[in-house]
Design a protein around this motif. Structure first.
Motif, PDB file in Angstrom:
ATOM      1  N   LEU A 188       3.014 -11.255 -35.704  1.00  9.81           N
ATOM      2  CA  LEU A 188       2.203 -10.000 -35.226  1.00  9.81           C
ATOM      3  C   LEU A 188       0.600 -10.235 -34.871  1.00  9.81           C
ATOM      4  CD1 LEU A 188       1.997  -6.892 -35.128  1.00  9.81           C
ATOM      5  CD2 LEU A 188       1.240  -6.792 -37.306  1.00  9.81           C
ATOM      6  N   GLY A 189       0.033 -11.367 -35.525  1.00 10.68           N
ATOM      7  CA  GLY A 189      -1.095 -11.927 -35.143  1.00 10.68           C
ATOM      8  C   GLY A 189      -1.028 -12.372 -33.737  1.00 10.68           C
ATOM      9  N   ILE A 190      -0.147 -13.163 -33.383  1.00 12.22           N
ATOM     10  CA  ILE A 190       0.094 -13.592 -32.221  1.00 12.22           C
ATOM     11  C   ILE A 190       0.080 -12.632 -31.141  1.00 12.22           C
ATOM     12  CG2 ILE A 190       1.220 -15.360 -30.650  1.00 12.22           C
ATOM     13  CD1 ILE A 190       1.766 -16.902 -33.220  1.00 12.22           C
ATOM     14  N   LEU A 191       0.898 -11.667 -31.712  1.00 11.20           N
ATOM     15  CA  LEU A 191       1.258 -10.716 -30.640  1.00 11.20           C
ATOM     16  C   LEU A 191       0.037  -9.850 -30.264  1.00 11.20           C
ATOM     17  CD1 LEU A 191       4.110  -9.900 -29.202  1.00 11.20           C
ATOM     18  CD2 LEU A 191       4.322  -8.058 -30.798  1.00 11.20           C
ATOM     19  N   SER A 236      -0.135  -2.102 -18.071  1.00 10.15           N
ATOM     20  CA  SER A 236       0.930  -2.864 -17.779  1.00 10.15           C
ATOM     21  C   SER A 236       1.769  -3.117 -18.875  1.00 10.15           C
ATOM     22  CB  SER A 236       0.570  -4.221 -17.091  1.00 10.15           C
ATOM     23  OG  SER A 236      -0.251  -5.000 -17.765  1.00 10.15           O
ATOM     24  N   ARG A 237       3.005  -3.512 -18.737  1.00  6.03           N
ATOM     25  CA  ARG A 237       3.839  -3.936 -19.809  1.00  6.03           C
ATOM     26  C   ARG A 237       3.778  -2.834 -21.116  1.00  6.03           C
ATOM     27  NH1 ARG A 237       3.117  -9.970 -19.178  1.00  6.03           N
ATOM     28  NH2 ARG A 237       5.093 -10.387 -17.772  1.00  6.03           N
ATOM     29  N   VAL A 238       4.270  -1.625 -20.506  1.00  8.08           N
ATOM     30  CA  VAL A 238       4.046  -0.725 -21.461  1.00  8.08           C
ATOM     31  C   VAL A 238       5.022  -0.783 -22.904  1.00  8.08           C
ATOM     32  CG1 VAL A 238       2.890   0.997 -20.328  1.00  8.08           C
ATOM     33  CG2 VAL A 238       5.411   0.845 -19.927  1.00  8.08           C
ATOM     34  N   ALA A 239       6.284  -1.391 -22.533  1.00  5.12           N
ATOM     35  CA  ALA A 239       7.131  -1.531 -23.631  1.00  5.12           C
ATOM     36  C   ALA A 239       6.768  -2.318 -24.680  1.00  5.12           C
ATOM     37  CB  ALA A 239       8.337  -2.010 -22.998  1.00  5.12           C
ATOM     38  N   LEU A 240       6.081  -3.615 -24.136  1.00  6.17           N
ATOM     39  CA  LEU A 240       5.585  -4.605 -25.087  1.00  6.17           C
ATOM     40  C   LEU A 240       4.397  -4.027 -25.944  1.00  6.17           C
ATOM     41  CD1 LEU A 240       5.360  -7.777 -25.836  1.00  6.17           C
ATOM     42  CD2 LEU A 240       3.444  -7.705 -24.085  1.00  6.17           C
ATOM     43  N   LYS A 241       3.609  -3.191 -25.086  1.00  8.49           N
ATOM     44  CA  LYS A 241       2.339  -2.731 -26.070  1.00  8.49           C
ATOM     45  C   LYS A 241       2.959  -1.603 -27.006  1.00  8.49           C
ATOM     46  CE  LYS A 241      -0.924  -2.672 -22.434  1.00  8.49           C
ATOM     47  NZ  LYS A 241      -0.837  -3.807 -21.773  1.00  8.49           N
ATOM     48  N   PHE A 246       5.809  -2.134 -28.395  1.00  9.63           N
ATOM     49  CA  PHE A 246       6.380  -2.545 -29.469  1.00  9.63           C
ATOM     50  C   PHE A 246       5.418  -3.322 -30.516  1.00  9.63           C
ATOM     51  CE2 PHE A 246       7.783  -7.272 -30.515  1.00  9.63           C
ATOM     52  CZ  PHE A 246       8.535  -7.006 -31.596  1.00  9.63           C
ATOM     53  N   VAL A 247       4.302  -3.697 -29.890  1.00 10.57           N
ATOM     54  CA  VAL A 247       3.126  -4.304 -30.768  1.00 10.57           C
ATOM     55  C   VAL A 247       2.667  -3.034 -31.779  1.00 10.57           C
ATOM     56  CG1 VAL A 247       0.775  -4.999 -30.868  1.00 10.57           C
ATOM     57  CG2 VAL A 247       2.217  -5.812 -29.222  1.00 10.57           C
ATOM     58  N   LYS A 248       2.540  -1.779 -31.191  1.00  9.55           N
ATOM     59  CA  LYS A 248       2.060  -0.816 -31.968  1.00  9.55           C
ATOM     60  C   LYS A 248       3.147  -0.238 -33.069  1.00  9.55           C
ATOM     61  CE  LYS A 248      -0.989   1.903 -31.170  1.00  9.55           C
ATOM     62  NZ  LYS A 248      -2.078   2.962 -30.789  1.00  9.55           N
ATOM     63  N   ASP A 249       4.506  -0.419 -32.503  1.00  7.83           N
ATOM     64  CA  ASP A 249       5.368   0.058 -33.498  1.00  7.83           C
ATOM     65  C   ASP A 249       5.388  -1.107 -34.727  1.00  7.83           C
ATOM     66  OD1 ASP A 249       6.247   1.934 -32.329  1.00  7.83           O
ATOM     67  OD2 ASP A 249       8.111   1.260 -31.491  1.00  7.83           O
ATOM     68  N   PHE A 250       5.488  -2.379 -34.390  1.00  9.34           N
ATOM     69  CA  PHE A 250       5.485  -3.548 -35.284  1.00  9.34           C
ATOM     70  C   PHE A 250       4.077  -3.673 -36.220  1.00  9.34           C
ATOM     71  CE2 PHE A 250       5.777  -8.670 -34.870  1.00  9.34           C
ATOM     72  CZ  PHE A 250       6.264  -8.548 -36.437  1.00  9.34           C
ATOM     73  N   GLN A 290       1.927  -2.872 -41.352  1.00 10.89           N
ATOM     74  CA  GLN A 290       0.773  -2.306 -42.495  1.00 10.89           C
ATOM     75  C   GLN A 290       1.314  -1.345 -43.675  1.00 10.89           C
ATOM     76  OE1 GLN A 290      -1.773  -3.290 -41.699  1.00 10.89           O
ATOM     77  NE2 GLN A 290      -3.247  -2.098 -43.161  1.00 10.89           N
ATOM     78  N   ALA A 291       2.555  -0.814 -43.260  1.00 13.78           N
ATOM     79  CA  ALA A 291       3.247   0.000 -44.268  1.00 13.78           C
ATOM     80  C   ALA A 291       3.754  -0.961 -45.350  1.00 13.78           C
ATOM     81  CB  ALA A 291       4.128   1.044 -43.511  1.00 13.78           C
TER      82      ALA A 291
END
Lengths: 52, 131
Positions: free
Chosen positions: A3-6, B90-95, B97-101, B106-107
């Motif tokens: 996650l840190g990398i991402l 750009s790359r909305v799917a990646l963004k 994904f980062v937020k979901d991840f 965090q949870a």
């Protein structure tokens, strides 16, 4: 770690080349999958303790 | 160097992308640099490890005045003809994904912390290395 990398500004920004971005996602998915199997066991134990 | 700044306290940041992971190695070498520079009175410099609050305190004591900046820093460019104008969109799917991840991580981090504190999970105890 994945996650840190991402979350790095060169990753989440989407400014990397396609194959690099693909690798960020692949690395993250590997980490999630690996962790999910462990988390499944943690939850199973917890539910067993709570419910019996 | 101080001639080019408004205060005699200068900030020199440490850090770089993916570089500062081995703190033992870095501090060992930075310690040597600080010791060397401070041992040369002819340089007229005193270098110390500091923090943002220590730095702000120091420059406030010098009562420097600063111009007010009203415009913003965008669009960002790191080179001539190299504008980062697409990087919020750009790359909305990646963004996504980062937020979901991030939310998931965090949870889970909170949950496992609670289990660690209460020492109630044998699975957590048995996998401390991986966790």
């Amino acid at each position: 770690m994945a996650l840190g990398i991402l979350q790095h500004h060169d990753a989440v920004a989407g400014t990397a080349k396609q194959k690099v971005t693909d690798d960020y996602v692949a690395t993250s998915l590997r980490a999630i999958n690996k962790f999910n199997s462990l988390y499944k066991d943690i939850k199973a134990e917890e539910i067993k303790t709570e419910v019996g | 160097m101080a001639n080019h700044y408004r205060t005699t306290n200068l900030l020199h940041t440490l850090g770089e992308d993916f570089q500062y992971t081995n703190s033992r190695m870095w501090y060992k070498n930075i310690d040597k640099l600080l010791k060397y520079i401070n041992s040369k009175p002819e340089y007229g410099i005193k270098v110390i490890y500091s923090t943002p609050s220590v730095y702000i305190d120091a420059i406030q004591k010098e009562k420097a005045t600063y111009p007010v900046k009203n415009d913003d820093f965008f669009p960002y460019a790191d080179n001539a003809n190299a504008f980062w104008t697409g990087y919020f969109t750009s790359r909305v799917a990646l963004k996504g994904f980062v937020k979901d991840f991030s939310r998931f991580t965090q949870a889970v981090r909170k949950h496992i912390s609670e289990l660690k504190i209460s020492n109630s999970s044998a699975t957590v105890r048995g996998n401390t290395k991986q966790i």
